[in-house]
Design a protein around this motif. Structure first.
Motif, PDB file in Angstrom:
ATOM      1  N   LYS A   1       6.866   0.527   1.437  1.00 30.38           N
ATOM      2  CA  LYS A   1       7.008  -0.661   2.284  1.00 30.38           C
ATOM      3  C   LYS A   1       8.372  -0.685   2.971  1.00 30.38           C
ATOM      4  O   LYS A   1       8.475  -1.022   4.146  1.00 30.38           O
ATOM      5  CB  LYS A   1       6.830  -1.915   1.423  1.00 30.38           C
ATOM      6  N   ASN A   2       9.426  -0.303   2.244  1.00 29.89           N
ATOM      7  CA  ASN A   2      10.785  -0.296   2.786  1.00 29.89           C
ATOM      8  C   ASN A   2      11.131   1.006   3.501  1.00 29.89           C
ATOM      9  O   ASN A   2      12.264   1.169   3.949  1.00 29.89           O
ATOM     10  CB  ASN A   2      11.808  -0.553   1.673  1.00 29.89           C
ATOM     11  N   ASP A   3      10.184   1.924   3.557  1.00 32.68           N
ATOM     12  CA  ASP A   3      10.381   3.233   4.189  1.00 32.68           C
ATOM     13  C   ASP A   3      11.589   3.961   3.586  1.00 32.68           C
ATOM     14  O   ASP A   3      12.434   4.508   4.298  1.00 32.68           O
ATOM     15  CB  ASP A   3      10.538   3.086   5.705  1.00 32.68           C
ATOM     16  N   ASN A   4      11.665   3.911   2.263  1.00 37.20           N
ATOM     17  CA  ASN A   4      12.775   4.518   1.545  1.00 37.20           C
ATOM     18  C   ASN A   4      12.245   5.163   0.260  1.00 37.20           C
ATOM     19  O   ASN A   4      12.658   4.814  -0.841  1.00 37.20           O
ATOM     20  CB  ASN A   4      13.835   3.455   1.233  1.00 37.20           C
ATOM     21  N   VAL A   5      11.328   6.124   0.418  1.00 37.11           N
ATOM     22  CA  VAL A   5      10.691   6.757  -0.735  1.00 37.11           C
ATOM     23  C   VAL A   5      11.629   7.802  -1.325  1.00 37.11           C
ATOM     24  O   VAL A   5      12.165   8.653  -0.609  1.00 37.11           O
ATOM     25  CB  VAL A   5       9.345   7.405  -0.323  1.00 37.11           C
ATOM     26  N   SER A   6      11.825   7.732  -2.639  1.00 39.19           N
ATOM     27  CA  SER A   6      12.686   8.703  -3.319  1.00 39.19           C
ATOM     28  C   SER A   6      12.052  10.093  -3.247  1.00 39.19           C
ATOM     29  O   SER A   6      10.839  10.233  -3.049  1.00 39.19           O
ATOM     30  CB  SER A   6      12.897   8.290  -4.779  1.00 39.19           C
ATOM     31  N   ASP A   7      12.879  11.111  -3.417  1.00 41.35           N
ATOM     32  CA  ASP A   7      12.381  12.487  -3.369  1.00 41.35           C
ATOM     33  C   ASP A   7      11.331  12.745  -4.449  1.00 41.35           C
ATOM     34  O   ASP A   7      10.342  13.444  -4.216  1.00 41.35           O
ATOM     35  CB  ASP A   7      13.532  13.482  -3.522  1.00 41.35           C
ATOM     36  N   VAL A   8      11.550  12.174  -5.618  1.00 43.38           N
ATOM     37  CA  VAL A   8      10.616  12.372  -6.731  1.00 43.38           C
ATOM     38  C   VAL A   8       9.255  11.756  -6.404  1.00 43.38           C
ATOM     39  O   VAL A   8       8.211  12.384  -6.592  1.00 43.38           O
ATOM     40  CB  VAL A   8      11.202  11.768  -8.029  1.00 43.38           C
ATOM     41  N   ASN A   9       9.264  10.544  -5.887  1.00 42.39           N
ATOM     42  CA  ASN A   9       8.001   9.883  -5.559  1.00 42.39           C
ATOM     43  C   ASN A   9       7.336  10.495  -4.327  1.00 42.39           C
ATOM     44  O   ASN A   9       6.112  10.554  -4.251  1.00 42.39           O
ATOM     45  CB  ASN A   9       8.217   8.380  -5.369  1.00 42.39           C
ATOM     46  N   ALA A  10       8.139  10.966  -3.376  1.00 46.95           N
ATOM     47  CA  ALA A  10       7.571  11.659  -2.214  1.00 46.95           C
ATOM     48  C   ALA A  10       6.877  12.938  -2.662  1.00 46.95           C
ATOM     49  O   ALA A  10       5.814  13.299  -2.142  1.00 46.95           O
ATOM     50  CB  ALA A  10       8.661  11.971  -1.196  1.00 46.95           C
ATOM     51  N   SER A  11       7.464  13.600  -3.635  1.00 46.96           N
ATOM     52  CA  SER A  11       6.850  14.805  -4.183  1.00 46.96           C
ATOM     53  C   SER A  11       5.509  14.477  -4.845  1.00 46.96           C
ATOM     54  O   SER A  11       4.538  15.219  -4.710  1.00 46.96           O
ATOM     55  CB  SER A  11       7.798  15.455  -5.184  1.00 46.96           C
TER      56      SER A  11
ATOM     57  N   ASP B   1       3.891  -0.113  -8.526  1.00 41.36           N
ATOM     58  CA  ASP B   1       4.699  -1.121  -7.825  1.00 41.36           C
ATOM     59  C   ASP B   1       5.957  -0.516  -7.228  1.00 41.36           C
ATOM     60  O   ASP B   1       6.360  -0.869  -6.117  1.00 41.36           O
ATOM     61  CB  ASP B   1       5.052  -2.267  -8.768  1.00 41.36           C
ATOM     62  N   GLU B   2       6.585   0.405  -7.948  1.00 43.12           N
ATOM     63  CA  GLU B   2       7.794   1.070  -7.445  1.00 43.12           C
ATOM     64  C   GLU B   2       7.490   1.855  -6.164  1.00 43.12           C
ATOM     65  O   GLU B   2       8.222   1.756  -5.174  1.00 43.12           O
ATOM     66  CB  GLU B   2       8.363   2.007  -8.505  1.00 43.12           C
ATOM     67  N   ILE B   3       6.412   2.618  -6.188  1.00 42.92           N
ATOM     68  CA  ILE B   3       6.059   3.423  -5.018  1.00 42.92           C
ATOM     69  C   ILE B   3       5.662   2.522  -3.851  1.00 42.92           C
ATOM     70  O   ILE B   3       6.050   2.771  -2.707  1.00 42.92           O
ATOM     71  CB  ILE B   3       4.945   4.434  -5.359  1.00 42.92           C
TER      72      ILE B   3
ATOM     73  N   MET C   1       0.838  -1.180   0.000  1.00 46.84           N
ATOM     74  CA  MET C   1       0.000   0.000   0.000  1.00 46.84           C
ATOM     75  C   MET C   1       0.886   1.247   0.000  1.00 46.84           C
ATOM     76  O   MET C   1       2.002   1.211   0.502  1.00 46.84           O
ATOM     77  CB  MET C   1      -0.920  -0.005   1.215  1.00 46.84           C
ATOM     78  N   ILE C   2       0.360   2.321  -0.532  1.00 44.84           N
ATOM     79  CA  ILE C   2       1.169   3.530  -0.669  1.00 44.84           C
ATOM     80  C   ILE C   2       0.867   4.572   0.396  1.00 44.84           C
ATOM     81  O   ILE C   2       1.402   5.676   0.341  1.00 44.84           O
ATOM     82  CB  ILE C   2       1.003   4.154  -2.064  1.00 44.84           C
ATOM     83  N   ILE C   3       0.010   4.227   1.358  1.00 46.88           N
ATOM     84  CA  ILE C   3      -0.304   5.183   2.418  1.00 46.88           C
ATOM     85  C   ILE C   3      -0.488   4.410   3.726  1.00 46.88           C
ATOM     86  O   ILE C   3      -0.963   3.275   3.725  1.00 46.88           O
ATOM     87  CB  ILE C   3      -1.566   6.005   2.074  1.00 46.88           C
ATOM     88  N   ASP C   4      -0.074   5.023   4.821  1.00 50.79           N
ATOM     89  CA  ASP C   4      -0.283   4.413   6.126  1.00 50.79           C
ATOM     90  C   ASP C   4      -1.462   5.103   6.815  1.00 50.79           C
ATOM     91  O   ASP C   4      -1.976   6.115   6.333  1.00 50.79           O
ATOM     92  CB  ASP C   4       0.988   4.476   6.973  1.00 50.79           C
ATOM     93  N   ILE C   5      -1.875   4.569   7.940  1.00 52.82           N
ATOM     94  CA  ILE C   5      -3.072   5.065   8.627  1.00 52.82           C
ATOM     95  C   ILE C   5      -2.943   6.530   9.057  1.00 52.82           C
ATOM     96  O   ILE C   5      -3.865   7.319   8.821  1.00 52.82           O
ATOM     97  CB  ILE C   5      -3.426   4.170   9.835  1.00 52.82           C
ATOM     98  N   PRO C   6      -1.822   6.946   9.664  1.00 52.04           N
ATOM     99  CA  PRO C   6      -1.734   8.361  10.058  1.00 52.04           C
ATOM    100  C   PRO C   6      -1.860   9.332   8.878  1.00 52.04           C
ATOM    101  O   PRO C   6      -2.522  10.361   8.975  1.00 52.04           O
ATOM    102  CB  PRO C   6      -0.360   8.473  10.717  1.00 52.04           C
ATOM    103  N   HIS C   7      -1.237   8.987   7.743  1.00 51.79           N
ATOM    104  CA  HIS C   7      -1.339   9.860   6.567  1.00 51.79           C
ATOM    105  C   HIS C   7      -2.740   9.806   5.958  1.00 51.79           C
ATOM    106  O   HIS C   7      -3.243  10.803   5.461  1.00 51.79           O
ATOM    107  CB  HIS C   7      -0.279   9.501   5.529  1.00 51.79           C
ATOM    108  N   LEU C   8      -3.356   8.634   6.006  1.00 54.90           N
ATOM    109  CA  LEU C   8      -4.731   8.517   5.512  1.00 54.90           C
ATOM    110  C   LEU C   8      -5.653   9.409   6.327  1.00 54.90           C
ATOM    111  O   LEU C   8      -6.485  10.130   5.773  1.00 54.90           O
ATOM    112  CB  LEU C   8      -5.200   7.063   5.583  1.00 54.90           C
TER     113      LEU C   8
END
Length: 183
Positions: A52-62, A45-47, A1-8
């Motif tokens: 999942k690995n808690d390692n989101v790239s700056d581009v995808n975080a944006s 899938d990339e995001i 999943m691409i979002i966790d409960i606090p962010h949701l």
């Protein structure tokens, strides 16, 4: 999943005191139905892997925050959850609401709310799509998709197509609506 409960909860249109425990199982199907078609399999899938690995790239975080993807997902989740908040599944079958002390919203209210959420959802979808379109060079795993934007132009469309505009001939020759009462 691409979002966790606090962010949701942060990005959701649902009230902060809303208990998600009964409906959180709808988050994964919501991502599958709404987000995956917008992003495409590869970028989605990339995001997912990066979140999942808690390692989101700056581009995808944006994309998640500035591009409005989390806002779009949270709105889609609220729209998917609405019927399940209205109707409760119990041992005796389907019942309206959960409390004997409060009146449940009627079908007319739920229809209005769902229509309002759908309008917001389409706006967020268009914003995220156009945001991706403007930054297409930063997302090599994404390509514009005419089934997402709703236009009839080739895959390299302008991104300005309306998501909700009806086809004029279908409106003129559509089925007549008689005796429609939602109450």
């Amino acid at each position: 999943m691409i979002i966790d409960i606090p962010h949701l909860q942060e990005y959701s249109l649902l009230p902060a005191n809303f208990d998600l425990t009964d409906v959180i199982n709808l988050l994964e199907p919501t991502e599958f139905l709404f987000v995956k078609p917008l992003l495409g399999d590869e970028l989605y899938d990339e995001i997912c892997e990066q979140v999942k690995n808690d390692n989101v790239s700056d581009v995808n975080a944006s994309l998640l925050v500035d591009g409005g993807l989390w806002r779009y997902l949270a709105c889609a989740f609220a729209m998917e959850v609405t019927p399940f908040v209205y109707v409760h599944f119990s041992q005796v079958g389907l019942t309206k609401g959960r409390s004997d002390n409060s009146d449940s919203a009627d079908l007319k209210d739920i229809t209005y709310l769902t229509s309002h959420l759908r309008t917001n959802l389409e706006t967020y979808k268009k914003y995220t799509y156009n945001w991706l379109l403007e930054r297409m060079g930063s997302y090599p795993k994404w390509s514009p998709n005419e089934s997402v934007c709703g236009c009839s132009k080739p895959v390299t469309c302008c991104g300005e197509a309306s998501f909700t505009s009806p086809e004029p001939m279908k409106v003129v020759y559509g089925l007549p609506r008689k005796n429609t009462d939602l109450s």
